[in-house]
Design a protein around this motif. Structure first.
Motif, PDB file in Angstrom:
ATOM      1  N   PHE A   1       5.930   2.640  -9.025  1.00 59.90           N
ATOM      2  CA  PHE A   1       6.612   4.280  -8.959  1.00 59.90           C
ATOM      3  C   PHE A   1       6.003   5.222  -9.739  1.00 59.90           C
ATOM      4  CE2 PHE A   1       7.859   6.978 -12.440  1.00 59.90           C
ATOM      5  CZ  PHE A   1       8.852   7.954 -11.906  1.00 59.90           C
ATOM      6  N   ALA A   2       5.397   6.300  -9.809  1.00 63.64           N
ATOM      7  CA  ALA A   2       4.832   7.025  -9.531  1.00 63.64           C
ATOM      8  C   ALA A   2       5.195   8.875  -9.763  1.00 63.64           C
ATOM      9  CB  ALA A   2       3.546   7.872  -8.574  1.00 63.64           C
ATOM     10  N   PHE A   3       4.923   9.540 -11.515  1.00 64.24           N
ATOM     11  CA  PHE A   3       5.768  10.541 -11.635  1.00 64.24           C
ATOM     12  C   PHE A   3       5.319  11.872 -10.935  1.00 64.24           C
ATOM     13  CE2 PHE A   3       4.949   8.355 -15.334  1.00 64.24           C
ATOM     14  CZ  PHE A   3       6.366   8.268 -15.914  1.00 64.24           C
ATOM     15  N   PRO A   4       6.706  12.440 -10.863  1.00 68.16           N
ATOM     16  CA  PRO A   4       6.373  13.966 -10.133  1.00 68.16           C
ATOM     17  C   PRO A   4       6.039  14.475 -10.836  1.00 68.16           C
ATOM     18  CG  PRO A   4       9.026  12.823 -10.559  1.00 68.16           C
ATOM     19  CD  PRO A   4       8.177  11.906 -11.060  1.00 68.16           C
ATOM     20  N   TRP A   5       5.024  15.586  -9.557  1.00 69.99           N
ATOM     21  CA  TRP A   5       4.444  16.415  -9.688  1.00 69.99           C
ATOM     22  C   TRP A   5       4.953  17.824 -10.365  1.00 69.99           C
ATOM     23  CZ3 TRP A   5       0.709  16.674  -5.229  1.00 69.99           C
ATOM     24  CH2 TRP A   5      -0.049  15.536  -5.239  1.00 69.99           C
ATOM     25  N   VAL A   6       4.494  18.561 -11.628  1.00 64.62           N
ATOM     26  CA  VAL A   6       5.365  19.990 -12.051  1.00 64.62           C
ATOM     27  C   VAL A   6       4.253  21.162 -12.087  1.00 64.62           C
ATOM     28  CG1 VAL A   6       5.400  21.185 -14.021  1.00 64.62           C
ATOM     29  CG2 VAL A   6       5.879  18.968 -14.295  1.00 64.62           C
TER      30      VAL A   6
ATOM     31  N   SER B   1       0.724  -1.264   0.402  1.00 66.80           N
ATOM     32  CA  SER B   1       0.008   0.029   0.122  1.00 66.80           C
ATOM     33  C   SER B   1       0.730   0.964  -0.107  1.00 66.80           C
ATOM     34  CB  SER B   1      -1.115   0.428   1.420  1.00 66.80           C
ATOM     35  OG  SER B   1      -1.826  -1.034   1.299  1.00 66.80           O
ATOM     36  N   CYS B   2       1.645   1.456  -0.968  1.00 73.36           N
ATOM     37  CA  CYS B   2       2.477   2.572  -0.757  1.00 73.36           C
ATOM     38  C   CYS B   2       2.536   2.771  -2.971  1.00 73.36           C
ATOM     39  CB  CYS B   2       4.110   2.255  -0.535  1.00 73.36           C
ATOM     40  SG  CYS B   2       5.083   3.321  -0.756  1.00 73.36           S
ATOM     41  N   ILE B   3       2.794   4.208  -2.691  1.00 75.59           N
ATOM     42  CA  ILE B   3       3.977   4.589  -4.204  1.00 75.59           C
ATOM     43  C   ILE B   3       4.158   5.763  -3.591  1.00 75.59           C
ATOM     44  CG2 ILE B   3       1.055   4.036  -5.513  1.00 75.59           C
ATOM     45  CD1 ILE B   3       0.872   7.454  -5.177  1.00 75.59           C
ATOM     46  N   SER B   4       5.916   5.845  -4.777  1.00 71.95           N
ATOM     47  CA  SER B   4       6.347   6.744  -4.609  1.00 71.95           C
ATOM     48  C   SER B   4       7.099   7.063  -6.065  1.00 71.95           C
ATOM     49  CB  SER B   4       7.567   6.009  -3.900  1.00 71.95           C
ATOM     50  OG  SER B   4       9.040   6.962  -3.640  1.00 71.95           O
ATOM     51  N   THR B   5       7.953   8.426  -5.886  1.00 73.27           N
ATOM     52  CA  THR B   5       8.251   9.355  -7.271  1.00 73.27           C
ATOM     53  C   THR B   5       9.491   8.542  -7.031  1.00 73.27           C
ATOM     54  OG1 THR B   5       9.094  11.281  -5.915  1.00 73.27           O
ATOM     55  CG2 THR B   5       6.032  11.090  -7.218  1.00 73.27           C
ATOM     56  N   ASN B   6      10.257   7.994  -6.493  1.00 73.45           N
ATOM     57  CA  ASN B   6      12.455   7.069  -6.407  1.00 73.45           C
ATOM     58  C   ASN B   6      11.961   6.221  -7.032  1.00 73.45           C
ATOM     59  OD1 ASN B   6      14.441   5.405  -5.609  1.00 73.45           O
ATOM     60  ND2 ASN B   6      14.224   7.202  -4.035  1.00 73.45           N
ATOM     61  N   PRO B   7      12.372   6.468  -8.899  1.00 72.60           N
ATOM     62  CA  PRO B   7      12.409   5.655  -9.412  1.00 72.60           C
ATOM     63  C   PRO B   7      13.362   3.988  -9.181  1.00 72.60           C
ATOM     64  CG  PRO B   7      14.528   7.576  -9.512  1.00 72.60           C
ATOM     65  CD  PRO B   7      13.826   7.462  -8.517  1.00 72.60           C
ATOM     66  N   LYS B   8      13.582   3.896  -7.355  1.00 69.49           N
ATOM     67  CA  LYS B   8      13.592   2.159  -7.017  1.00 69.49           C
ATOM     68  C   LYS B   8      12.321   1.757  -6.673  1.00 69.49           C
ATOM     69  CE  LYS B   8      18.419   3.532  -6.062  1.00 69.49           C
ATOM     70  NZ  LYS B   8      19.390   3.674  -5.364  1.00 69.49           N
ATOM     71  N   SER B   9      11.489   2.577  -6.595  1.00 72.00           N
ATOM     72  CA  SER B   9      10.041   2.048  -5.971  1.00 72.00           C
ATOM     73  C   SER B   9       9.646   0.747  -7.052  1.00 72.00           C
ATOM     74  CB  SER B   9       9.616   2.855  -5.746  1.00 72.00           C
ATOM     75  OG  SER B   9       7.927   2.262  -4.932  1.00 72.00           O
TER      76      SER B   9
ATOM     77  N   VAL C   1       9.141  19.997  -1.949  1.00 74.78           N
ATOM     78  CA  VAL C   1       9.132  20.234  -2.763  1.00 74.78           C
ATOM     79  C   VAL C   1      10.523  21.265  -3.173  1.00 74.78           C
ATOM     80  CG1 VAL C   1       7.952  22.739  -3.508  1.00 74.78           C
ATOM     81  CG2 VAL C   1       6.656  20.439  -1.858  1.00 74.78           C
ATOM     82  N   LYS C   2      10.778  21.589  -4.554  1.00 74.07           N
ATOM     83  CA  LYS C   2      11.761  21.933  -5.284  1.00 74.07           C
ATOM     84  C   LYS C   2      12.386  22.281  -6.079  1.00 74.07           C
ATOM     85  CE  LYS C   2      17.081  20.708  -5.604  1.00 74.07           C
ATOM     86  NZ  LYS C   2      18.218  19.155  -5.223  1.00 74.07           N
ATOM     87  N   GLY C   3      11.693  24.279  -6.790  1.00 70.78           N
ATOM     88  CA  GLY C   3      11.878  24.691  -7.217  1.00 70.78           C
ATOM     89  C   GLY C   3      10.178  24.002  -8.144  1.00 70.78           C
ATOM     90  N   ASP C   4       9.801  23.931  -9.344  1.00 70.95           N
ATOM     91  CA  ASP C   4       8.655  23.692  -9.688  1.00 70.95           C
ATOM     92  C   ASP C   4       8.513  21.808  -9.520  1.00 70.95           C
ATOM     93  OD1 ASP C   4      10.689  23.188 -11.899  1.00 70.95           O
ATOM     94  OD2 ASP C   4       9.476  23.703 -13.236  1.00 70.95           O
ATOM     95  N   VAL C   5       9.358  21.160  -8.600  1.00 72.50           N
ATOM     96  CA  VAL C   5       8.349  19.860  -8.668  1.00 72.50           C
ATOM     97  C   VAL C   5       8.454  19.569  -6.934  1.00 72.50           C
ATOM     98  CG1 VAL C   5       9.873  18.072  -9.202  1.00 72.50           C
ATOM     99  CG2 VAL C   5      10.499  19.430 -10.683  1.00 72.50           C
ATOM    100  N   VAL C   6       7.616  18.896  -7.399  1.00 76.30           N
ATOM    101  CA  VAL C   6       7.355  18.394  -5.937  1.00 76.30           C
ATOM    102  C   VAL C   6       7.233  16.375  -6.342  1.00 76.30           C
ATOM    103  CG1 VAL C   6       5.346  17.929  -4.555  1.00 76.30           C
ATOM    104  CG2 VAL C   6       5.682  19.808  -6.097  1.00 76.30           C
ATOM    105  N   ALA C   7       8.447  16.271  -5.333  1.00 78.76           N
ATOM    106  CA  ALA C   7       8.600  14.693  -5.497  1.00 78.76           C
ATOM    107  C   ALA C   7       7.414  14.378  -4.022  1.00 78.76           C
ATOM    108  CB  ALA C   7      10.134  14.230  -6.000  1.00 78.76           C
TER     109      ALA C   7
END
Length: 229
Positions: free
Chosen positions: A115-120, A104-112, A177-183
């Protein structure tokens, strides 16, 4: 008859007149017999005492002491024990991947594996992105509680706890939150096992729906595999 007499043993002649000497010799013979008997008895006693002497003791370890000295510790490699110690927070300045024992988990980390895409972030929301993120979580999620909001060298880190279906179950959501990207990462705080199976019960669909509600509330953009076709 003559031949029988010749074969008969010759006994010493005892003088009849020396009754005193006979008595003395008889006493000496009985004393020598007694001494011989005592000597034989002493030898027998030595042999018997040697035979009955206890064998040298051997150092045999006690089973009780061995059992007490052996400490059995639970193995930390079982899925159940790992589910009791799931790490939360950034790892080397990045959102962590999903634990392999937590479906029961999703993550933007590519090792997951989930996997889920980060938000813009929209251009007009970059400056106050963290504030808008908090508002969207509060409006779309039940009993949301923010645990951590802090600046890090790698961006603004937000951690919140969200109620999941009642019964005291909680989900943990993390954002960077870093710049215009949200992991982010969203996962159940507890893993459910159904005996006798060792595979955890659950899937990531509920987490995907939760994050979609937050994203729709924000109006930000999230890439997908479908959009890349």
């Amino acid at each position: 008859m003559r031949n029988l007499l010749l074969l008969s043993p010759q006994f010493p002649q005892i003088p009849k007149h020396s009754s005193g000497c006979w008595s003395s010799n008889q006493t000496q013979n009985s004393e020598s017999k007694n001494n011989l008997l005592l000597s034989n008895l002493a030898s027998v006693a030595v042999i018997v005492s040697t035979a009955l002497a206890p064998l040298p003791s051997l150092a045999i370890p006690s089973l009780k002491s061995q059992s007490n000295s052996t400490v059995v510790t639970p193995s930390p490699s079982t899925p159940f024990s790992q589910s009791k110690n799931m790490k939360i927070g950034l790892e080397n300045g990045k959102i962590r991947p999903c634990p392999s024992i937590n479906p029961s988990c999703i993550s933007t980390n590519p090792k997951s594996s989930s996997f889920a895409f980060p938000w813009v972030i929209s251009k007009n929301a970059v400056e106050n992105a963290v504030q808008k993120l908090q508002e969207a979580i509060t409006e779309t999620q039940k009993n949301a509680k923010f645990l951590v909001i802090e600046d890090t060298p790698d961006g603004k880190y937000v951690q919140a706890e969200i109620e999941n279906g009642g019964f005291g179950n909680k989900d943990v959501v993390e954002f960077l939150v870093k710049g215009d990207v949200v992991a982010y990462r969203c996962m159940a705080e507890k893993v459910t096992y159904v005996y006798p199976f060792t595979t955890a019960f659950g899937d990531s669909k509920g987490q995907e729906e939760r994050m979609k509600k937050i994203l729709d509330q924000l109006g930000w953009y999230a890439p997908s595999f479908e959009s890349m076709d």
